[in-house]
Write a protein that holds these residues in place. Sequence first.
Motif, PDB file in Angstrom:
ATOM      1  N   GLY A 185       0.872  -1.079  -0.062  1.00 54.03           N
ATOM      2  CA  GLY A 185      -0.135  -0.035   0.072  1.00 54.03           C
ATOM      3  C   GLY A 185       0.578   1.235   0.005  1.00 54.03           C
ATOM      4  N   PHE A 186       0.053   2.286  -0.065  1.00 45.75           N
ATOM      5  CA  PHE A 186       0.788   3.715  -0.041  1.00 45.75           C
ATOM      6  C   PHE A 186       0.849   4.267   1.348  1.00 45.75           C
ATOM      7  CE2 PHE A 186       0.120   5.333  -4.736  1.00 45.75           C
ATOM      8  CZ  PHE A 186       0.574   4.028  -5.119  1.00 45.75           C
ATOM      9  N   ALA A 187       1.989   4.625   1.736  1.00 49.48           N
ATOM     10  CA  ALA A 187       2.123   5.597   3.117  1.00 49.48           C
ATOM     11  C   ALA A 187       1.863   6.933   2.853  1.00 49.48           C
ATOM     12  CB  ALA A 187       3.159   4.999   4.108  1.00 49.48           C
ATOM     13  N   ARG A 188       1.319   7.693   3.553  1.00 50.51           N
ATOM     14  CA  ARG A 188       0.996   8.962   3.377  1.00 50.51           C
ATOM     15  C   ARG A 188       1.433   9.608   4.831  1.00 50.51           C
ATOM     16  NH1 ARG A 188      -4.271  10.742   1.214  1.00 50.51           N
ATOM     17  NH2 ARG A 188      -5.087   9.665   3.014  1.00 50.51           N
ATOM     18  N   THR A 189       2.295  10.647   4.600  1.00 49.24           N
ATOM     19  CA  THR A 189       2.924  11.111   5.987  1.00 49.24           C
ATOM     20  C   THR A 189       3.648  12.370   5.784  1.00 49.24           C
ATOM     21  OG1 THR A 189       4.386  10.503   8.028  1.00 49.24           O
ATOM     22  CG2 THR A 189       5.275  10.067   5.510  1.00 49.24           C
ATOM     23  N   PHE A 190       4.063  13.185   6.851  1.00 45.41           N
ATOM     24  CA  PHE A 190       4.678  14.410   6.757  1.00 45.41           C
ATOM     25  C   PHE A 190       6.259  14.285   6.683  1.00 45.41           C
ATOM     26  CE2 PHE A 190       0.518  15.983   7.583  1.00 45.41           C
ATOM     27  CZ  PHE A 190       0.456  17.149   6.589  1.00 45.41           C
ATOM     28  N   TRP A 191       6.945  15.083   5.977  1.00 46.54           N
ATOM     29  CA  TRP A 191       8.315  14.712   5.843  1.00 46.54           C
ATOM     30  C   TRP A 191       9.266  15.836   5.875  1.00 46.54           C
ATOM     31  CZ3 TRP A 191      11.581  11.010   5.581  1.00 46.54           C
ATOM     32  CH2 TRP A 191      12.713  11.129   4.731  1.00 46.54           C
ATOM     33  N   ALA A 192      10.298  16.108   6.782  1.00 47.31           N
ATOM     34  CA  ALA A 192      11.306  17.089   6.850  1.00 47.31           C
ATOM     35  C   ALA A 192      12.819  16.342   6.751  1.00 47.31           C
ATOM     36  CB  ALA A 192      11.010  17.904   8.020  1.00 47.31           C
ATOM     37  N   GLY A 193      12.732  15.134   6.178  1.00 47.94           N
ATOM     38  CA  GLY A 193      14.190  14.444   6.552  1.00 47.94           C
ATOM     39  C   GLY A 193      14.993  15.005   5.348  1.00 47.94           C
ATOM     40  N   THR A 194      16.122  14.306   5.082  1.00 49.67           N
ATOM     41  CA  THR A 194      17.153  14.671   4.221  1.00 49.67           C
ATOM     42  C   THR A 194      17.049  13.509   3.384  1.00 49.67           C
ATOM     43  OG1 THR A 194      18.848  13.223   5.426  1.00 49.67           O
ATOM     44  CG2 THR A 194      18.691  15.556   5.887  1.00 49.67           C
ATOM     45  N   SER A 195      18.060  13.752   2.032  1.00 54.80           N
ATOM     46  CA  SER A 195      18.374  12.740   1.152  1.00 54.80           C
ATOM     47  C   SER A 195      18.924  11.398   1.633  1.00 54.80           C
ATOM     48  CB  SER A 195      19.303  13.179   0.081  1.00 54.80           C
ATOM     49  OG  SER A 195      18.661  13.857  -0.830  1.00 54.80           O
ATOM     50  N   GLU A 196      20.037  11.501   2.835  1.00 51.99           N
ATOM     51  CA  GLU A 196      20.437  10.401   3.180  1.00 51.99           C
ATOM     52  C   GLU A 196      19.233   9.469   3.930  1.00 51.99           C
ATOM     53  OE1 GLU A 196      21.739  13.469   3.542  1.00 51.99           O
ATOM     54  OE2 GLU A 196      22.998  13.010   1.960  1.00 51.99           O
ATOM     55  N   MET A 197      18.370  10.149   4.684  1.00 50.99           N
ATOM     56  CA  MET A 197      17.387   9.394   5.379  1.00 50.99           C
ATOM     57  C   MET A 197      16.551   8.687   4.440  1.00 50.99           C
ATOM     58  SD  MET A 197      16.199  12.310   8.179  1.00 50.99           S
ATOM     59  CE  MET A 197      17.565  13.223   9.107  1.00 50.99           C
ATOM     60  N   GLU A 198      16.216   9.382   3.266  1.00 51.74           N
ATOM     61  CA  GLU A 198      15.167   8.720   2.521  1.00 51.74           C
ATOM     62  C   GLU A 198      15.883   7.528   1.488  1.00 51.74           C
ATOM     63  OE1 GLU A 198      14.208  11.801  -0.713  1.00 51.74           O
ATOM     64  OE2 GLU A 198      13.405  10.258  -1.787  1.00 51.74           O
ATOM     65  N   ASN A 199      17.157   7.501   1.384  1.00 52.33           N
ATOM     66  CA  ASN A 199      18.052   6.273   0.961  1.00 52.33           C
ATOM     67  C   ASN A 199      18.150   5.311   1.944  1.00 52.33           C
ATOM     68  OD1 ASN A 199      18.845   7.510  -1.462  1.00 52.33           O
ATOM     69  ND2 ASN A 199      20.857   8.345  -0.665  1.00 52.33           N
ATOM     70  N   GLN A 200      18.309   5.771   3.123  1.00 47.64           N
ATOM     71  CA  GLN A 200      18.273   4.614   4.265  1.00 47.64           C
ATOM     72  C   GLN A 200      17.110   3.965   4.388  1.00 47.64           C
ATOM     73  OE1 GLN A 200      20.770   4.363   6.827  1.00 47.64           O
ATOM     74  NE2 GLN A 200      19.593   2.693   7.688  1.00 47.64           N
ATOM     75  N   ILE A 201      15.675   4.764   4.216  1.00 50.37           N
ATOM     76  CA  ILE A 201      14.356   4.043   4.203  1.00 50.37           C
ATOM     77  C   ILE A 201      14.169   3.230   3.163  1.00 50.37           C
ATOM     78  CG2 ILE A 201      11.897   4.439   3.987  1.00 50.37           C
ATOM     79  CD1 ILE A 201      12.433   7.218   5.710  1.00 50.37           C
ATOM     80  N   GLN A 202      15.067   3.572   2.108  1.00 47.94           N
ATOM     81  CA  GLN A 202      14.667   2.858   0.600  1.00 47.94           C
ATOM     82  C   GLN A 202      15.681   1.544   0.844  1.00 47.94           C
ATOM     83  OE1 GLN A 202      15.862   4.661  -3.053  1.00 47.94           O
ATOM     84  NE2 GLN A 202      15.398   2.870  -4.075  1.00 47.94           N
ATOM     85  N   GLU A 203      16.611   1.764   1.640  1.00 44.66           N
ATOM     86  CA  GLU A 203      17.380   0.172   1.906  1.00 44.66           C
ATOM     87  C   GLU A 203      16.711  -0.698   2.806  1.00 44.66           C
ATOM     88  OE1 GLU A 203      21.687   0.645   3.212  1.00 44.66           O
ATOM     89  OE2 GLU A 203      21.536   1.789   1.270  1.00 44.66           O
ATOM     90  N   GLU A 204      16.155   0.076   3.817  1.00 43.00           N
ATOM     91  CA  GLU A 204      15.415  -0.905   4.951  1.00 43.00           C
ATOM     92  C   GLU A 204      14.146  -1.492   4.318  1.00 43.00           C
ATOM     93  OE1 GLU A 204      17.545   1.534   8.544  1.00 43.00           O
ATOM     94  OE2 GLU A 204      15.410   1.370   8.543  1.00 43.00           O
ATOM     95  N   THR A 205      13.370  -0.596   3.437  1.00 41.34           N
ATOM     96  CA  THR A 205      11.983  -0.894   3.324  1.00 41.34           C
ATOM     97  C   THR A 205      11.660  -1.336   1.897  1.00 41.34           C
ATOM     98  OG1 THR A 205      11.168   1.357   2.984  1.00 41.34           O
ATOM     99  CG2 THR A 205      11.156   0.258   5.131  1.00 41.34           C
ATOM    100  N   LYS A 206      12.591  -0.674   1.012  1.00 38.31           N
ATOM    101  CA  LYS A 206      12.422  -0.903  -0.681  1.00 38.31           C
ATOM    102  C   LYS A 206      11.463   0.252  -0.854  1.00 38.31           C
ATOM    103  CE  LYS A 206      14.712  -4.951  -1.192  1.00 38.31           C
ATOM    104  NZ  LYS A 206      16.053  -4.730  -1.419  1.00 38.31           N
ATOM    105  N   ALA A 207      10.929   1.101  -0.169  1.00 35.58           N
ATOM    106  CA  ALA A 207      10.051   1.920  -0.587  1.00 35.58           C
ATOM    107  C   ALA A 207      10.619   3.406  -0.762  1.00 35.58           C
ATOM    108  CB  ALA A 207       8.785   2.134   0.264  1.00 35.58           C
ATOM    109  N   THR A 208      10.293   4.259  -1.709  1.00 36.65           N
ATOM    110  CA  THR A 208      10.694   5.445  -1.845  1.00 36.65           C
ATOM    111  C   THR A 208       9.789   6.582  -1.809  1.00 36.65           C
ATOM    112  OG1 THR A 208      10.404   5.152  -4.305  1.00 36.65           O
ATOM    113  CG2 THR A 208      12.429   4.706  -3.603  1.00 36.65           C
ATOM    114  N   ILE A 209      10.157   7.928  -1.659  1.00 36.09           N
ATOM    115  CA  ILE A 209       9.112   8.755  -1.535  1.00 36.09           C
ATOM    116  C   ILE A 209       8.524   8.964  -3.067  1.00 36.09           C
ATOM    117  CG2 ILE A 209       8.670  11.216  -1.482  1.00 36.09           C
ATOM    118  CD1 ILE A 209      10.606  11.476   1.098  1.00 36.09           C
ATOM    119  N   ARG A 210       7.471   8.707  -3.353  1.00 34.36           N
ATOM    120  CA  ARG A 210       6.896   8.717  -4.883  1.00 34.36           C
ATOM    121  C   ARG A 210       6.690  10.215  -5.412  1.00 34.36           C
ATOM    122  NH1 ARG A 210       9.400   5.947  -6.368  1.00 34.36           N
ATOM    123  NH2 ARG A 210       8.341   6.240  -8.614  1.00 34.36           N
TER     124      ARG A 210
END
Length: 476
Positions: free
Chosen positions: A421-446
């Motif tokens: 599914g899609f997860a909708r949320t607020f974001w104030a993170g960095t590129s690095e955090m986004e990469n980290q999340i992608q590594e851990e979950t395979k998900a990206t900010i669409r």
Amino acid sequence: MSKGVTPRSKDYSKWYTDVVQKAELADYSPVKGCMVIRPYGYALWEQIRDFLDKKFKETGHVNAYFPMLIPESFLQKEAEHVKGFAPELAVVTHGGGKKLEEPLVIRPTSETIIWAMYKKWINSYRDLPLLINQWANVVRWEMRTRLFLRTTEFLWQEGHTAHATAQEAEEEAHRMIHVYQQLCEEVLAIPVYVGKKTDNEKFAGAENTYTIEAMMGDKRALQAGTSHYLGQNFAKAFDVKFQSEENTLEYVYASSWGVSTRLVGAVVMAHGDDQGLILPPQIAPYQCVIVPIYKNNTQKEKVFSCVQTLEKAFKEQHIRYFTDNRETVSAGFKFNDWEMKGVPLRVEIGPKDADKNGVICVRRDTGEKYFQSIDSFIASCKNTLKDIQDSIFQSRLTFRENNTFDVSTYDELKTVIDNGGFARTFWAGTSEMENQIQEETKATIRCILFDNTEESGHCVITGKPSITQVIFAKAY
RNA sequence: CGGGGUGUAGCGCAGUCCGGUUAGCGCGCCACGUUCGGGACGUGGAGGUCGGAAGUUCGAAUCUUCUCACCCCGACCA
């Protein structure tokens, strides 16, 4: 040939490949990574093309055609651009039996050759805006390919515009992403989230990238179209300046935008079921299929007089139809065949119906089957098609809403992504955090949503207050 | 590029481990007949350099070596 397709629940990816091939949309070609788009699949692309081409012209654009071969050095001129595309270039080194002075790349996108020409064509503010679209093929040497979704060569349109001001170019990029939204929602019946890409995901050479993101039947995201505000990046790389009204020399501002044959894959995955394709009437090559049923010549005559009445009405109402009068296959075979091909409305006329001056209608989207008199069928057909179009869209919208979850913690985000599914949320993170999340979950900010559902909240990772609402998902 | 898998008729496969006359099966295709309201049936028929090359052997789809291609999963991407 086996009869059905692999069920979606068993292997979604196999299901997709089965449907594409059995509905005769495309076939594998002798060239690795390249597919043949078959007539029925190409007809879908033609519907998309016709709608967009009309929209482009309504919004002031004109079509042109630029060469497929681009001097290698052109790609080098914009630093980010070359970095993004160099790994996937196909390069022509020989021509006419001789080694070329300079290798030519097969366009992966046409910014560079178009901007080389814009340099010649743009001198004054009076030459602006320049609003050109191109229908073309491009080649990107992808590692892994999938029919329609990612092939080495694909068809697309690419708009390339030049403007006197940043604001105008930004407006253009926004205007076009909304044209794409309209295409997806009104023609393809696929609801999309519209927004902006994060720096991680934006186009190589763009200042801002806008995107529409669709949810497929397996709850993964598919980028369905993009539009870029390019700032002055390409103008500077190709030295495209104009003389302003105030007699100053300025670099021009640019946008570019495109959708591809990937959209055909999106239609398959957004709507299809275990019987095959489900096509929204607006894009269906045939909106209605007539299946005549008879045993002998007497019956055949009677049935075909009804068929002719229907055909006349379809022509008058500009309804795209096909009469399946194949005598070599049974009616049951035809039913399954047209269901595989996703035709929105099937009309069966047998001797019993002809006697009653009626038809049996079957809706592809709901499976609903009912008898109607020919007169009332003809009177209501347009509305039925419209209703099918609307209810397919509604069903996709409901599906997406039911599978889009608001999350406020990273654990919740992970759970949503794990379950699909899609997860909708607020974001104030960095590129690095986004990469980290992608590594851990395979998900990206669409995308960073244009239209927030809430004004503000707290970042799912940092907890900082934020007005940036984003969609996280696994993507194709 | 890493991991896994598959190459035998148009498609899907069996046969390969353990070498042996003419290489099978299902679907599809062709002909004829009966059928035709949810993937019809019968009878007859056509269709193969067993991915390629080299080797072992009296004999290779089968064993050995090399090679090519494709598919699936990852990293990259519209």
